[in-house]
Design a protein around this motif. Sequence first.
Motif, PDB file in Angstrom:
ATOM      1  N   PHE A 230      40.843  33.565  53.150  1.00  0.00           N
ATOM      2  CA  PHE A 230      41.977  34.229  52.510  1.00  0.00           C
ATOM      3  C   PHE A 230      43.241  34.063  53.347  1.00  0.00           C
ATOM      4  CE2 PHE A 230      44.640  37.982  51.638  1.00  0.00           C
ATOM      5  CZ  PHE A 230      44.794  37.857  50.262  1.00  0.00           C
ATOM      6  N   GLU A 231      43.119  34.206  54.675  1.00  0.00           N
ATOM      7  CA  GLU A 231      44.282  34.079  55.547  1.00  0.00           C
ATOM      8  C   GLU A 231      44.893  32.676  55.446  1.00  0.00           C
ATOM      9  OE1 GLU A 231      41.849  37.461  56.940  1.00  0.00           O
ATOM     10  OE2 GLU A 231      41.411  35.399  56.327  1.00  0.00           O
ATOM     11  N   ARG A 232      44.054  31.670  55.366  1.00  0.00           N
ATOM     12  CA  ARG A 232      44.583  30.301  55.241  1.00  0.00           C
ATOM     13  C   ARG A 232      45.174  30.054  53.855  1.00  0.00           C
ATOM     14  NH1 ARG A 232      40.802  30.101  59.115  1.00  0.00           N
ATOM     15  NH2 ARG A 232      41.328  28.828  60.943  1.00  0.00           N
ATOM     16  N   LEU A 233      44.600  30.684  52.856  1.00  0.00           N
ATOM     17  CA  LEU A 233      45.167  30.601  51.510  1.00  0.00           C
ATOM     18  C   LEU A 233      46.578  31.178  51.504  1.00  0.00           C
ATOM     19  CD1 LEU A 233      44.979  30.104  48.460  1.00  0.00           C
ATOM     20  CD2 LEU A 233      43.731  32.277  48.258  1.00  0.00           C
ATOM     21  N   VAL A 234      46.747  32.341  52.111  1.00  0.00           N
ATOM     22  CA  VAL A 234      48.078  32.948  52.217  1.00  0.00           C
ATOM     23  C   VAL A 234      49.003  32.036  53.014  1.00  0.00           C
ATOM     24  CG1 VAL A 234      49.365  34.892  53.169  1.00  0.00           C
ATOM     25  CG2 VAL A 234      47.195  35.295  51.994  1.00  0.00           C
ATOM     26  N   CYS A 235      48.489  31.489  54.098  1.00  0.00           N
ATOM     27  CA  CYS A 235      49.286  30.636  54.975  1.00  0.00           C
ATOM     28  C   CYS A 235      49.896  29.462  54.202  1.00  0.00           C
ATOM     29  CB  CYS A 235      48.388  30.120  56.108  1.00  0.00           C
ATOM     30  SG  CYS A 235      49.271  29.368  57.481  1.00  0.00           S
TER      31      CYS A 235
ATOM     32  N   LEU B  62      31.813  34.655  51.954  1.00  0.00           N
ATOM     33  CA  LEU B  62      33.261  34.488  52.049  1.00  0.00           C
ATOM     34  C   LEU B  62      33.656  34.665  53.514  1.00  0.00           C
ATOM     35  CD1 LEU B  62      36.115  34.156  50.956  1.00  0.00           C
ATOM     36  CD2 LEU B  62      36.108  36.601  50.360  1.00  0.00           C
ATOM     37  N   PRO B  63      33.843  33.571  54.241  1.00  0.00           N
ATOM     38  CA  PRO B  63      34.156  33.696  55.673  1.00  0.00           C
ATOM     39  C   PRO B  63      35.543  34.286  55.881  1.00  0.00           C
ATOM     40  CG  PRO B  63      33.416  31.464  55.104  1.00  0.00           C
ATOM     41  CD  PRO B  63      33.711  32.174  53.818  1.00  0.00           C
TER      42      PRO B  63
ATOM     43  N   VAL C 137      34.897  38.355  46.882  1.00  0.00           N
ATOM     44  CA  VAL C 137      35.639  37.611  45.863  1.00  0.00           C
ATOM     45  C   VAL C 137      37.096  37.500  46.268  1.00  0.00           C
ATOM     46  CG1 VAL C 137      34.109  38.286  43.971  1.00  0.00           C
ATOM     47  CG2 VAL C 137      36.134  39.671  44.484  1.00  0.00           C
ATOM     48  N   VAL C 138      37.732  36.459  45.755  1.00  0.00           N
ATOM     49  CA  VAL C 138      39.185  36.303  45.820  1.00  0.00           C
ATOM     50  C   VAL C 138      39.676  36.208  44.383  1.00  0.00           C
ATOM     51  CG1 VAL C 138      41.104  34.820  46.519  1.00  0.00           C
ATOM     52  CG2 VAL C 138      39.170  35.167  48.072  1.00  0.00           C
ATOM     53  N   LYS C 139      40.693  37.009  44.063  1.00  0.00           N
ATOM     54  CA  LYS C 139      41.202  37.048  42.691  1.00  0.00           C
ATOM     55  C   LYS C 139      42.592  36.435  42.625  1.00  0.00           C
ATOM     56  CE  LYS C 139      38.853  41.483  41.890  1.00  0.00           C
ATOM     57  NZ  LYS C 139      39.042  42.918  41.539  1.00  0.00           N
ATOM     58  N   LEU C 140      42.813  35.632  41.598  1.00  0.00           N
ATOM     59  CA  LEU C 140      44.141  35.123  41.262  1.00  0.00           C
ATOM     60  C   LEU C 140      44.582  35.837  39.993  1.00  0.00           C
ATOM     61  CD1 LEU C 140      46.576  33.151  41.142  1.00  0.00           C
ATOM     62  CD2 LEU C 140      45.040  31.501  40.049  1.00  0.00           C
ATOM     63  N   LEU C 141      45.730  36.512  40.063  1.00  0.00           N
ATOM     64  CA  LEU C 141      46.226  37.281  38.925  1.00  0.00           C
ATOM     65  C   LEU C 141      47.539  36.678  38.436  1.00  0.00           C
ATOM     66  CD1 LEU C 141      44.650  39.314  40.987  1.00  0.00           C
ATOM     67  CD2 LEU C 141      45.628  41.114  39.561  1.00  0.00           C
TER      68      LEU C 141
ATOM     69  N   VAL D 154      44.314  38.526  45.603  1.00  0.00           N
ATOM     70  CA  VAL D 154      43.713  39.726  46.183  1.00  0.00           C
ATOM     71  C   VAL D 154      42.332  39.361  46.714  1.00  0.00           C
ATOM     72  CG1 VAL D 154      42.900  42.066  45.731  1.00  0.00           C
ATOM     73  CG2 VAL D 154      44.954  41.217  44.570  1.00  0.00           C
ATOM     74  N   GLN D 155      42.020  39.844  47.901  1.00  0.00           N
ATOM     75  CA  GLN D 155      40.693  39.631  48.478  1.00  0.00           C
ATOM     76  C   GLN D 155      39.922  40.939  48.451  1.00  0.00           C
ATOM     77  OE1 GLN D 155      38.979  37.569  52.457  1.00  0.00           O
ATOM     78  NE2 GLN D 155      40.406  39.229  52.856  1.00  0.00           N
ATOM     79  N   ASP D 156      38.671  40.855  48.025  1.00  0.00           N
ATOM     80  CA  ASP D 156      37.771  42.012  48.082  1.00  0.00           C
ATOM     81  C   ASP D 156      36.610  41.632  48.997  1.00  0.00           C
ATOM     82  OD1 ASP D 156      35.928  44.026  47.731  1.00  0.00           O
ATOM     83  OD2 ASP D 156      36.340  44.277  45.598  1.00  0.00           O
ATOM     84  N   PRO D 157      36.679  41.980  50.294  1.00  0.00           N
ATOM     85  CA  PRO D 157      35.641  41.576  51.242  1.00  0.00           C
ATOM     86  C   PRO D 157      34.270  42.158  50.913  1.00  0.00           C
ATOM     87  CG  PRO D 157      37.612  42.380  52.387  1.00  0.00           C
ATOM     88  CD  PRO D 157      37.747  42.756  50.945  1.00  0.00           C
TER      89      PRO D 157
END
Length: 860
Positions: free
Chosen positions: A715-720, A710-711, A764-768, A757-760
């Motif tokens: 996650f930052e671009r997903l938020v963006c 997971l580079p 994993v990246v979680k969608l809730l 949520v990101q768990d480095p």
Amino acid sequence: MIAPTHYEMFVEVLQSAPQPGVRSITAKNVDLDQERISTVADLLSMPSAKWKFINLENKHVQAEGAKTLAKMLHINVALVSINLNGCAIQDEGATAIAEALKSNETLVILRLQENEIKSTGALAIADSLKENNTLAILDLQNNEIDDIGAHAFVHALNGDDDIGNTAMAALALDLNPITIGLEDLEQILKRNRELHMSYQLGEKMLFMDTIENSESKGPWNRAKLMIVGQGKAGKSATVRSLLGESFNEKWDSTIGVNLTQVRSRNNNKGSNSQWDKEDNSVSFASKLAADITVSNIRPEGEVLPGKNLGSRFKQKVQQIRDLESNYQAWKQKKKKKKRVRFDDAPVRVIEDNIPPADPVPEVKKKSGIQEYDSKLLFDVIRNRNALEFTIWDYGGQNIFYTLHHLFLTSYGVYLLVFDMSQVVRYNEIRNVTNTLKFWLNSIQIHAPGAPVLIVGTRLDTIESETQFRDLDELMIPLVERGNFEDVVKNINGRYYFPLDNTTREGISDIQETIERVTREQSFVKQLVKLSWLQCLDTMLESVNPWLSLPDVVSIGEKIAGITSSVEIDDMLALFHELGMVLHFTGTDALNQIVIIQPQWLIDKIGCVIKDPDIHDFPSSVQESGLTEELNTFLESGIISKDLVQHLWRGEQVDFLVDLMRRTLILSDWKFSKEPMFLIPSMIIEESRHDLDALESGKAICLFDFSDGFLPLGVFERLVCLLVQHSSSNDGSKQPQLGRNFSHIYLNKRNGVELLIVQDPVDQVVKLLVSEPEDASLCFNIVIAIIRKINSEAMHNRLNYQLKFSSLESPKIFLDSDQAQLSGLKPWFGAHSGKDSIHNENHIDAETANLNAFMEYLDDL
């Protein structure tokens, strides 16, 4: 205060780089004994030595000092002239220097007057001329050379096949006890001077042919050298070591990336490399034209005219010799000249013997190509093995890592730097391992196949072989279990290269390995059109830091006659991979922009994206009344347009904002009255929420990257993009953001909210989601964005598995196939309705420009 002695001043000057236009240094009024001669030789042996001419006339060099200087001549690749007149080196010293001449390929002028040299020394020097092909002026006047020595020079220069040494243009043996006539020697030297004349005219005509031929091609021998790794591990110090520069303990930490153009050159024997900053006064096209010309003159390795000249060159020389009237007229004029001049200048041809320009027509200067210059070709000839690098020295702070996709490319070599003392002294094994693994994974994603040298700095902290074994036990499983096949071993078979930047111990092994693995890369040998480099030179003349694609197309058509859009794309792709320009092709909008000053873009982004704990923002922020805006930015990643304009000094603000927006680094923040932007990589605040509590009662979609990587930046671009999408929905509530958490609201239907949520650690990246009817919609939005990121920033190399849980059992996960077959709610089955989850490879929007992509999300 005691004034420095002449010797101390001499040494200080010798240690420093020559000032522009100053190339010679003399030891006049300097008292030099054997120990000091040794110091001078040591300084001239350093890779940082750049002096061209040195004058040690009438110093107490003697035989032992000459031996020391001879060792230096085996290594030094800068000296063109050395004056040892009156130094009493005798036969023993002359023999040592003669041995050095066999491998030295840069010395053009050697002065050895009044040195008590007899036939033994003369025989050794003559023998060296059978192998040396660069020395053009040799002054042996007023020694004790007899007829035996004179015969030896005739034989060495004439050779067994009546060609022999063709480099020697002037050999002075006056005031020696020679009784035989030297007519044969004079004829040989005359032959060489005439060959030099014919050679230079033929060279000029070939240079003209090269630049007039639009299809001329040659290997560029250029690569990108990327220095990456831990912050404060000594990356910039490693660059200084590569360039032969002294260690600077106070060197500031790098912000973003620092770019340096360098050339590596050696003595064509494969060792003793010297790396210099590249001469930017000569255009890229001129250098390549000279390379192509030289390749048509002689086979690789021959430095001055000899018996193995290329066929095209022989034809040119014959054309010149056929111009008999002009040639004979010039020879008659030259008969009036009685003496060969001995100039302290790096010449291949004695100045008095240069023929008139006619009948060779003048070279028509084409854009990006300079007039014919014999010095340029001579430099190319002397450095046939030279490689050119653009060094990219990356800042080591985590905050820069989201920018990797912009700059990491495959056409180069990577130096991954870590601090060995962190392992052997401070037992920071986990941190070092995680950093190395992160970078190795990043390089695999962004530059698969590129060679990687792991460099361990602070070698001075290693006190025993046991500590080396400890490092081996760290590196072997890291590299081999991780299948990092592109990591290069050092000469001792280790997966890392120990280096002490304070003394440069270990740098030679690193330099030679970089050069070796670079030469093995196919792109280095790729033939590049001369017309492409003409375009590059013309592009770089622009006063603007960027050009539009139509501007580049126009340059290609007008300068190089390139009419094919495919060829323009191929040309820009090569320049981008080599770090000469930046041309992002992820979307149509980005494709229309060509950054011709990469350092400008890096510096501008670095004004905004930087670690405030290490790099301060300018004091002018407070002076301009923007302190509150800066504090908001540092707390939340939300920056005002006023602050952006201030940090960028009002230069190209709209362009830079749009570029960062389109490269998914920045998004519009429309939840305040004033124009604001969000830069997710600058969010440093952890979520105030209990993430475990948030998961309670929610269905979870897991994007599991644990089988791959997971580079940072995903996650930052997903938020963006989620914030950009939320901003485009009028009436959406303001998102709640943390470093690894985002709560996004969308004003769709009766209001949709999703949590990511990101768990480095678990990768994993979680969608809730909590509302069953929103699950499919939220998933389709998130999966579309991740595919967009994968396509545009990660080269489609992200490897992840989809897993789903239900509202009733949020801790039990099924893979995608199992969840679909079982109709797992709320993702599949009755609740999914018209918003059913889209299957893989369904979305074309991932390659669309940003506006079209946002419209696609709005239509979901």
